[in-house]
Design a protein around this motif. Sequence first.
Motif, PDB file in Angstrom:
ATOM      1  N   SER A 145      45.864  34.862  38.818  1.00 21.59           N
ATOM      2  CA  SER A 145      45.142  34.367  37.612  1.00 21.59           C
ATOM      3  C   SER A 145      43.645  34.051  37.608  1.00 21.59           C
ATOM      4  O   SER A 145      43.067  34.049  36.458  1.00 21.59           O
ATOM      5  N   ASP A 146      43.362  33.478  38.629  1.00 24.94           N
ATOM      6  CA  ASP A 146      42.053  32.995  38.740  1.00 24.94           C
ATOM      7  C   ASP A 146      41.160  33.767  39.633  1.00 24.94           C
ATOM      8  O   ASP A 146      41.413  34.409  40.687  1.00 24.94           O
ATOM      9  N   ALA A 147      40.069  34.221  39.209  1.00 26.65           N
ATOM     10  CA  ALA A 147      39.001  35.040  39.580  1.00 26.65           C
ATOM     11  C   ALA A 147      38.227  34.634  40.686  1.00 26.65           C
ATOM     12  O   ALA A 147      37.519  35.298  41.435  1.00 26.65           O
ATOM     13  N   LEU A 148      38.381  33.235  40.692  1.00 30.70           N
ATOM     14  CA  LEU A 148      37.670  32.413  41.474  1.00 30.70           C
ATOM     15  C   LEU A 148      38.519  31.560  42.742  1.00 30.70           C
ATOM     16  O   LEU A 148      39.616  30.971  42.243  1.00 30.70           O
ATOM     17  N   VAL A 149      38.365  31.395  44.142  1.00 33.86           N
ATOM     18  CA  VAL A 149      39.028  30.326  44.763  1.00 33.86           C
ATOM     19  C   VAL A 149      38.157  29.204  44.670  1.00 33.86           C
ATOM     20  O   VAL A 149      37.059  29.289  44.795  1.00 33.86           O
ATOM     21  N   ARG A 150      39.000  28.074  44.161  1.00 33.70           N
ATOM     22  CA  ARG A 150      38.137  26.864  44.006  1.00 33.70           C
ATOM     23  C   ARG A 150      38.484  25.715  44.875  1.00 33.70           C
ATOM     24  O   ARG A 150      39.551  25.766  45.678  1.00 33.70           O
ATOM     25  N   PRO A 165      34.499  34.471  45.044  1.00 35.97           N
ATOM     26  CA  PRO A 165      35.366  35.278  44.574  1.00 35.97           C
ATOM     27  C   PRO A 165      36.953  35.373  45.112  1.00 35.97           C
ATOM     28  O   PRO A 165      36.993  35.245  46.447  1.00 35.97           O
ATOM     29  N   ASN A 166      37.742  35.559  44.199  1.00 33.98           N
ATOM     30  CA  ASN A 166      39.154  35.677  44.754  1.00 33.98           C
ATOM     31  C   ASN A 166      39.626  36.919  45.064  1.00 33.98           C
ATOM     32  O   ASN A 166      39.587  37.696  43.976  1.00 33.98           O
ATOM     33  N   PRO A 167      39.900  37.478  46.312  1.00 33.12           N
ATOM     34  CA  PRO A 167      40.170  38.850  46.474  1.00 33.12           C
ATOM     35  C   PRO A 167      41.805  39.237  45.814  1.00 33.12           C
ATOM     36  O   PRO A 167      41.851  40.285  45.577  1.00 33.12           O
ATOM     37  N   ALA A 168      42.446  38.132  45.592  1.00 37.05           N
ATOM     38  CA  ALA A 168      43.820  38.594  45.069  1.00 37.05           C
ATOM     39  C   ALA A 168      43.675  38.600  43.675  1.00 37.05           C
ATOM     40  O   ALA A 168      44.976  38.597  42.880  1.00 37.05           O
ATOM     41  N   PHE A 169      42.624  38.390  42.831  1.00 41.50           N
ATOM     42  CA  PHE A 169      42.743  38.360  41.400  1.00 41.50           C
ATOM     43  C   PHE A 169      43.290  39.391  40.756  1.00 41.50           C
ATOM     44  O   PHE A 169      43.012  40.741  41.013  1.00 41.50           O
ATOM     45  N   LEU A 170      44.254  39.210  40.090  1.00 41.01           N
ATOM     46  CA  LEU A 170      45.161  40.242  39.374  1.00 41.01           C
ATOM     47  C   LEU A 170      45.840  41.401  40.158  1.00 41.01           C
ATOM     48  O   LEU A 170      45.789  42.442  39.860  1.00 41.01           O
ATOM     49  N   ASN A 171      46.056  40.592  41.362  1.00 41.92           N
ATOM     50  CA  ASN A 171      46.824  41.974  42.330  1.00 41.92           C
ATOM     51  C   ASN A 171      48.164  42.156  41.991  1.00 41.92           C
ATOM     52  O   ASN A 171      48.911  41.142  41.872  1.00 41.92           O
ATOM     53  N   PRO A 172      48.451  43.481  41.803  1.00 36.99           N
ATOM     54  CA  PRO A 172      49.867  43.840  41.409  1.00 36.99           C
ATOM     55  C   PRO A 172      50.960  43.363  42.212  1.00 36.99           C
ATOM     56  O   PRO A 172      51.977  42.939  41.774  1.00 36.99           O
ATOM     57  N   GLN A 173      50.690  43.816  43.554  1.00 39.63           N
ATOM     58  CA  GLN A 173      51.697  43.187  44.621  1.00 39.63           C
ATOM     59  C   GLN A 173      52.079  41.625  44.682  1.00 39.63           C
ATOM     60  O   GLN A 173      53.299  41.412  44.623  1.00 39.63           O
ATOM     61  N   LEU A 174      50.846  40.962  44.421  1.00 37.11           N
ATOM     62  CA  LEU A 174      51.237  39.473  44.485  1.00 37.11           C
ATOM     63  C   LEU A 174      51.743  39.035  43.205  1.00 37.11           C
ATOM     64  O   LEU A 174      52.710  37.942  42.950  1.00 37.11           O
ATOM     65  N   ALA A 175      51.617  39.573  42.048  1.00 38.33           N
ATOM     66  CA  ALA A 175      51.970  39.137  40.707  1.00 38.33           C
ATOM     67  C   ALA A 175      53.561  39.375  40.632  1.00 38.33           C
ATOM     68  O   ALA A 175      53.996  38.623  40.104  1.00 38.33           O
ATOM     69  N   VAL A 176      54.001  40.509  41.209  1.00 38.88           N
ATOM     70  CA  VAL A 176      55.488  40.845  41.497  1.00 38.88           C
ATOM     71  C   VAL A 176      56.134  39.853  42.399  1.00 38.88           C
ATOM     72  O   VAL A 176      57.080  39.086  42.178  1.00 38.88           O
TER      73      VAL A 176
END
Length: 370
Positions: free
Chosen positions: A152-157, A166-177
């Motif tokens: 849920s975060d667009a950035l790696v902090r 930038p967070n390459p996993a931002f809103l990633n469908p597979q990770l969300a599930v």
Amino acid sequence: MQDSLFGDDLPLPAAAAPAAARPVPAEAAAPAQADAPASARRASRPKNAPKVEPAAVDDALRAQAARLPPGLRLGTSSWHFPGWAGLVWNGDYDGTVLSRHGLAAYAQHPLLRTVSLDRNFYRALTASQFAAYAAQVPEDFRFVVKAPSVVSDALVRAEDGRGQRPNPAFLNPQLAVQDFVQPALDGLGHRVGALVFQLSPLPAALLARMPEVLARLDAMLGALPALRATAPDGVIAVEVRNPEFLTPEFARVLKAHGATYCLGLHPRLPAIEDQLPLLRALWPGPLVCRWNLNRLHGAYGYEEAKGLYEPFDRLVDPDPHTRQVLARVIAGTTQAGQAAYVTINNKAEGSAPRSVQALVDAVLAPPPAS
């Protein structure tokens, strides 16, 4: 009732100018709990664990709870606060003890029928950890759970909350599930209330490409498993920190997937009444609200509020206006047979349990004479 509450005369607010990204709020995640064994489903707490006694409850409070709409679940953001002695706990307990063993006592309070598992934002919980929480609460208790920041975060902090890349996993469908929705369903089962994707502030580069962000959100929501078979009361909600999201296009993405907008009461967003048009665009539907931070402290005010409000045992900055508007939204939602999940942070007014009590008083107050 609904027309007066979410009136058609209230247009969706225009997109605001981009805002600077904020650091991650300095709210410590609850101390880590060891991965619970499968037997956690059958045991409310580990053997020989310290027992946290719930605060005494009088008949008047139980009578209030009985008068609340059955679809309304109120609660707080986490439960590990020693300052709630006399409000939620009967006695003085260390925060670590409360974090590990206080949930069962919390869930005995008649007004607290949900809680926000904010810890999941910082590090994804496993199904067995969720199950350990579920085993400590009554059958009719429901959890509000924040999605992990990796989704849920667009950035790696960095550790100080500053965005690094930038967070390459931002809103990633597979990770969300895989890292959020399925473990929550497997562990919490029918006790899933609202699964909330709280999207951290977007960097300027993404704010300039909102159609792309909404397309990503659309793809992720479309990949999520249905909740109803496992969690009949379950809701997928999206909370934002940028007012640029509050548009008809955002509402259409949510509605297409049966998701709802999480009413986020936070200084980064417009006041509560200015967010209601988005709820009207999604009507009919449930209410999910997270009252995070008093507007007095501004967008970066978590630390300021914490310093002023600790030990979180009294209302320091009451916000009766927000409370009254929220009570109206709750009434309109529940009277239409929809569920309402509302969680309140200590930083909203100074003490989350006292804020819950004040909100209950507003919900149950007789309507003003016409």
